[in-house]
Write a protein that holds these residues in place. Structure first.
Motif, mmCIF file in Angstrom:
data_model
loop_
_atom_site.group_PDB
_atom_site.id
_atom_site.type_symbol
_atom_site.label_atom_id
_atom_site.label_comp_id
_atom_site.label_asym_id
_atom_site.label_seq_id
_atom_site.Cartn_x
_atom_site.Cartn_y
_atom_site.Cartn_z
ATOM 1 N N THR A 24 0.834 -1.200 0.000
ATOM 2 C CA THR A 24 0.000 0.000 0.000
ATOM 3 C C THR A 24 0.869 1.252 0.000
ATOM 4 O O THR A 24 0.597 2.214 -0.723
ATOM 5 C CB THR A 24 -0.919 0.007 1.234
ATOM 6 O OG1 THR A 24 -1.757 -1.145 1.202
ATOM 7 C CG2 THR A 24 -1.788 1.260 1.267
ATOM 8 N N LEU A 25 1.943 1.240 0.786
ATOM 9 C CA LEU A 25 2.851 2.384 0.805
ATOM 10 C C LEU A 25 3.528 2.574 -0.547
ATOM 11 O O LEU A 25 3.721 3.705 -1.002
ATOM 12 C CB LEU A 25 3.901 2.196 1.900
ATOM 13 C CG LEU A 25 3.415 2.272 3.354
ATOM 14 C CD1 LEU A 25 4.557 1.957 4.306
ATOM 15 C CD2 LEU A 25 2.827 3.637 3.667
ATOM 16 N N ARG A 26 3.895 1.456 -1.185
ATOM 17 C CA ARG A 26 4.545 1.574 -2.489
ATOM 18 C C ARG A 26 3.571 2.101 -3.530
ATOM 19 O O ARG A 26 3.912 2.968 -4.340
ATOM 20 C CB ARG A 26 5.097 0.215 -2.934
ATOM 21 C CG ARG A 26 6.342 -0.212 -2.177
ATOM 22 C CD ARG A 26 7.059 -1.353 -2.888
ATOM 23 N NE ARG A 26 6.257 -2.562 -2.941
ATOM 24 C CZ ARG A 26 6.207 -3.465 -1.960
ATOM 25 N NH1 ARG A 26 6.907 -3.283 -0.852
ATOM 26 N NH2 ARG A 26 5.462 -4.546 -2.088
ATOM 27 N N THR A 27 2.353 1.591 -3.512
ATOM 28 C CA THR A 27 1.348 2.047 -4.470
ATOM 29 C C THR A 27 1.066 3.530 -4.305
ATOM 30 O O THR A 27 0.876 4.260 -5.285
ATOM 31 C CB THR A 27 0.047 1.244 -4.297
ATOM 32 O OG1 THR A 27 0.329 -0.158 -4.495
ATOM 33 C CG2 THR A 27 -1.007 1.692 -5.295
ATOM 34 N N GLN A 244 12.434 3.928 -4.231
ATOM 35 C CA GLN A 244 11.535 3.631 -3.116
ATOM 36 C C GLN A 244 12.298 2.864 -2.033
ATOM 37 O O GLN A 244 11.825 1.864 -1.506
ATOM 38 C CB GLN A 244 10.305 2.859 -3.593
ATOM 39 C CG GLN A 244 9.369 3.697 -4.476
ATOM 40 C CD GLN A 244 8.053 2.992 -4.743
ATOM 41 O OE1 GLN A 244 8.016 1.793 -5.010
ATOM 42 N NE2 GLN A 244 6.962 3.738 -4.687
ATOM 43 N N LEU A 245 13.470 3.373 -1.712
ATOM 44 C CA LEU A 245 14.273 2.733 -0.675
ATOM 45 C C LEU A 245 13.529 2.659 0.636
ATOM 46 O O LEU A 245 13.664 1.689 1.395
ATOM 47 C CB LEU A 245 15.588 3.509 -0.504
ATOM 48 C CG LEU A 245 16.619 3.038 0.529
ATOM 49 C CD1 LEU A 245 16.287 3.450 1.947
ATOM 50 C CD2 LEU A 245 16.892 1.541 0.436
ATOM 51 N N GLU A 247 10.097 2.454 1.328
ATOM 52 C CA GLU A 247 8.977 1.506 1.414
ATOM 53 C C GLU A 247 9.166 0.253 0.574
ATOM 54 O O GLU A 247 8.277 -0.602 0.499
ATOM 55 C CB GLU A 247 7.662 2.189 1.002
ATOM 56 C CG GLU A 247 7.555 2.579 -0.468
ATOM 57 C CD GLU A 247 8.033 3.986 -0.739
ATOM 58 O OE1 GLU A 247 7.419 4.656 -1.579
ATOM 59 O OE2 GLU A 247 9.026 4.415 -0.124
ATOM 60 N N GLY A 248 10.320 0.098 -0.069
ATOM 61 C CA GLY A 248 10.570 -1.087 -0.884
ATOM 62 C C GLY A 248 10.604 -2.362 -0.058
ATOM 63 O O GLY A 248 10.745 -2.329 1.172
ATOM 64 N N PRO A 249 10.486 -3.522 -0.715
ATOM 65 C CA PRO A 249 10.413 -4.797 0.031
ATOM 66 C C PRO A 249 11.653 -5.088 0.862
ATOM 67 O O PRO A 249 11.576 -5.831 1.843
ATOM 68 C CB PRO A 249 10.212 -5.839 -1.084
ATOM 69 C CG PRO A 249 10.639 -5.159 -2.343
ATOM 70 C CD PRO A 249 10.349 -3.714 -2.167
ATOM 71 N N LEU A 250 12.784 -4.545 0.493
ATOM 72 C CA LEU A 250 14.016 -4.727 1.271
ATOM 73 C C LEU A 250 14.483 -3.396 1.855
ATOM 74 O O LEU A 250 15.649 -3.259 2.244
ATOM 75 C CB LEU A 250 15.126 -5.304 0.376
ATOM 76 C CG LEU A 250 14.811 -6.620 -0.337
ATOM 77 C CD1 LEU A 250 15.960 -7.017 -1.256
ATOM 78 C CD2 LEU A 250 14.529 -7.722 0.663
ATOM 79 N N GLY A 251 13.586 -2.444 1.968
ATOM 80 C CA GLY A 251 13.958 -1.086 2.323
ATOM 81 C C GLY A 251 13.888 -0.762 3.798
ATOM 82 O O GLY A 251 13.736 -1.639 4.661
ATOM 83 N N PHE A 252 13.977 0.537 4.070
ATOM 84 C CA PHE A 252 14.084 1.037 5.440
ATOM 85 C C PHE A 252 12.930 0.566 6.318
ATOM 86 O O PHE A 252 13.141 0.059 7.426
ATOM 87 C CB PHE A 252 14.127 2.568 5.399
ATOM 88 C CG PHE A 252 14.308 3.225 6.739
ATOM 89 C CD1 PHE A 252 15.568 3.601 7.171
ATOM 90 C CD2 PHE A 252 13.231 3.473 7.585
ATOM 91 C CE1 PHE A 252 15.749 4.212 8.407
ATOM 92 C CE2 PHE A 252 13.392 4.078 8.814
ATOM 93 C CZ PHE A 252 14.658 4.445 9.229
ATOM 94 N N ILE A 253 11.701 0.745 5.858
ATOM 95 C CA ILE A 253 10.546 0.409 6.703
ATOM 96 C C ILE A 253 10.488 -1.091 6.943
ATOM 97 O O ILE A 253 10.253 -1.547 8.074
ATOM 98 C CB ILE A 253 9.250 0.933 6.065
ATOM 99 C CG1 ILE A 253 9.275 2.471 6.027
ATOM 100 C CG2 ILE A 253 8.022 0.452 6.839
ATOM 101 C CD1 ILE A 253 8.132 3.086 5.243
ATOM 102 N N ALA A 254 10.701 -1.892 5.910
ATOM 103 C CA ALA A 254 10.665 -3.346 6.064
ATOM 104 C C ALA A 254 11.722 -3.819 7.056
ATOM 105 O O ALA A 254 11.473 -4.713 7.872
ATOM 106 C CB ALA A 254 10.878 -4.023 4.713
ATOM 107 N N LEU A 255 12.889 -3.207 7.015
ATOM 108 C CA LEU A 255 13.973 -3.621 7.911
ATOM 109 C C LEU A 255 13.760 -3.162 9.342
ATOM 110 O O LEU A 255 14.160 -3.848 10.287
ATOM 111 C CB LEU A 255 15.305 -3.058 7.395
ATOM 112 C CG LEU A 255 15.833 -3.634 6.084
ATOM 113 C CD1 LEU A 255 17.046 -2.849 5.620
ATOM 114 C CD2 LEU A 255 16.183 -5.104 6.245
ATOM 115 N N HIS A 256 13.134 -2.010 9.518
ATOM 116 C CA HIS A 256 13.079 -1.390 10.836
ATOM 117 C C HIS A 256 11.750 -1.572 11.572
ATOM 118 O O HIS A 256 11.660 -1.211 12.744
ATOM 119 C CB HIS A 256 13.385 0.101 10.719
ATOM 120 C CG HIS A 256 14.822 0.391 10.423
ATOM 121 N ND1 HIS A 256 15.804 0.329 11.386
ATOM 122 C CD2 HIS A 256 15.462 0.723 9.273
ATOM 123 C CE1 HIS A 256 16.966 0.628 10.848
ATOM 124 N NE2 HIS A 256 16.790 0.865 9.567
#
Length: 490
Positions: A24-27, A244-245, A247-256
């Motif tokens: 949703t964030l990426r979209t 999209q670093l 909200e990307g699938p391997l990005g900041f939000i996913a990691l943190h």
């Protein structure tokens, strides 16, 4: 047009949550939303924005000057050759040294929404780049608030409480991205370059709370300032990062993102202009308790009771309110800043918690060490005293005497909180105390406009009205020259 007094109307700032799916964030192009804010958002309450930024700049510069004699700052300068506020250092290195000094004494401001010290990262970066670019005060104030909003939205998307409680130091993680947005704003980065700056910053962000109580903790703030300037400067030169670093699938939000989506302990609007100014030079999570102990101490003294004669003191705070307080039996001043037991005992014994409270001899006092051993602490969803409801946190202290009598006090928001902003007199007192602690000669009164100290304070508090940040930076240099002259004479 003054960027903090624009006629434009921005849409309301709605917060994402840690439950919002990454897809949703990426979209919705979450990064693009932050880019728009960093490039053009105008604060809806310009006068409040100017005042809040003025307090933050005056407070942060004062804390950085007070931090100059700190052993950690001295070691950093010796190791790197880069000193706080030094015009002879590259911009990013100057920002790092100043950010380290600003956070060295843990006296700098706090944001409930991000559980961080945003000004320690943003103000050094903005002063460094703003002076180099000859930006106006209004431009820097607009950038400061844009950075705050970017940090708050990113913190909401990550789930800031679970992120913090997992061990991340938000001053450095969220602060790096927020400060990069602020610096990019001053640089006037276009959309692709601002997007790259946030992407670069997101990869550089780091910082572990395990280092609380050491010299590395304030280095996190310096690193955030440095990496923000680096990220924006690289982006300005065409350096690339994933679009999209964040909200990307391997990005900041996913990691943190943590396992819990618990909200931060705040009821503040995302556009709140004021930060919490610290009136005690120690972890902010001790401040409500320190105020409560101060009030309780007055009650004891009024009843003819020696405050140090109590049998025990119990402190209760909101859930998560003890997370950074990891040193119940501190052995030095740095650890004591992260000790509820020490701060409560020092306030009970001395009636004040000051910079001197964290000197080695003060911490080592046998009587104080005995007193702090009587202090216990706990977290509770429902406060044991007063209304069950609370919003931005609370602290309840209960003293028990040898004869079984009890005295209690409760404080929900300490003095200096964003809902209780400091006035000029209180801010000026802290400003002067910080400069005196750094060994700057002389003192001055608020009305002494002829002194360099007064001129600097006035320029910082009214930063929004200043024609050029480079002139403000020169005032800092003038004040610090007095300290250099004094050191040379010794």
């Amino acid at each position: 047009m003054n960027p903090i007094a624009s006629d434009r109307t921005d849409p309301p700032l709605t917060l994402p949550t840690a439950d919002t799916p990454l897809e949703t964030l990426r979209t919705a192009d979450f990064t693009g939303r932050l880019v728009d804010i960093a490039r053009s958002w105008a604060h809806p309450r310009p006068a409040e924005a100017a005042r809040g930024a003025g307090i933050a700049f005056a407070d942060t510069v004062a804390c950085a000057i007070a931090g100059l004699p700190d052993p950690g700052v001295a070691a950093f300068v010796q190791a790197t050759g880069h000193a706080p506020f030094s015009s002879g250092s590259p911009l990013a290195d100057r920002a790092r040294a100043t950010g380290l000094a600003a956070h060295a004494l843990d006296y700098d401001d706090v944001d409930d929404a991000t559980i961080s010290h945003p000004s320690a990262a943003m103000v050094p970066a903005l002063l460094s780049v703003g002076a180099d670019r000859r930006a106006s005060g209004a431009d820097v104030v607009a950038a400061f608030h844009r950075g705050l909003v970017v940090g708050r939205l990113l913190g909401a998307a990550v789930g800031v409480r679970s992120h913090y409680e997992a061990g991340w130091h938000t001053t450095s993680t969220l602060g790096t991205v927020a400060a990069a947005a602020a610096v990019g704003s001053v640089m006037g980065l276009d959309e692709p370059r601002m997007r790259a700056a946030l992407g670069i910053a997101g990869s550089l962000a780091q910082g572990s709370r395990q280092n609380f109580g050491t010299m590395t903790k304030p280095l996190h703030a310096g690193a955030a300032a440095h990496n923000a300037v680096l990220a924006a400067s690289l982006a300005d030169e065409g350096f690339t990062a994933d679009d999209q670093l964040l909200e990307g699938p391997l990005g900041f939000i996913a990691l943190h993102r943590g396992e819990s989506s618990a909200p931060p302990v705040t009821d503040a609007d995302v556009a709140t202009a004021f930060l919490n100014v610290k009136l005690y030079p120690c972890c902010y999570y001790t401040h409500a308790a320190a105020d409560a102990v101060a009030e309780l101490r007055e009650d004891l003294v009024a009843d003819g009771i020696d405050p140090t004669s109590i049998a025990s003191l119990h402190v209760t705070v909101q859930p998560g309110g003890l997370a950074p307080l990891i040193h119940p039996r501190p052995v030095d001043g740095t650890q004591a800043k992260f000790s509820m037991e020490y701060v409560a005992a020092a306030m009970l014994a001395d009636g004040a918690v000051t910079l001197a409270s964290f000197e080695p001899d003060s911490v080592a006092r046998p009587a104080l060490q005995d007193l702090l051993a009587t202090v216990t602490k706990a977290e509770a969803e429902v406060p044991p005293v007063g209304p069950a409801e609370w919003t931005a946190g609370y602290a309840v202290v209960v003293a028990t005497l040898a004869d079984g009598r009890t005295f209690s006090r409760r404080v929900d928001r300490p003095r200096g909180h964003a809902t209780r902003p400091v006035d000029d007199a209180t801010l000026r007192t802290k400003f002067d105390d910080c400069l005196t602690a750094a060994g700057l000669p002389g003192g001055s009164t608020p009305g002494d406009a002829s002194s360099a100290r007064s001129a600097l304070f006035d320029a910082l508090v009214t930063i929004a009205d200043q024609r050029s940040v480079s002139e403000v930076a020169q005032r800092i240099t003038t004040v610090l020259a007095d300290r250099a002259d004094q050191e040379a004479a010794q």
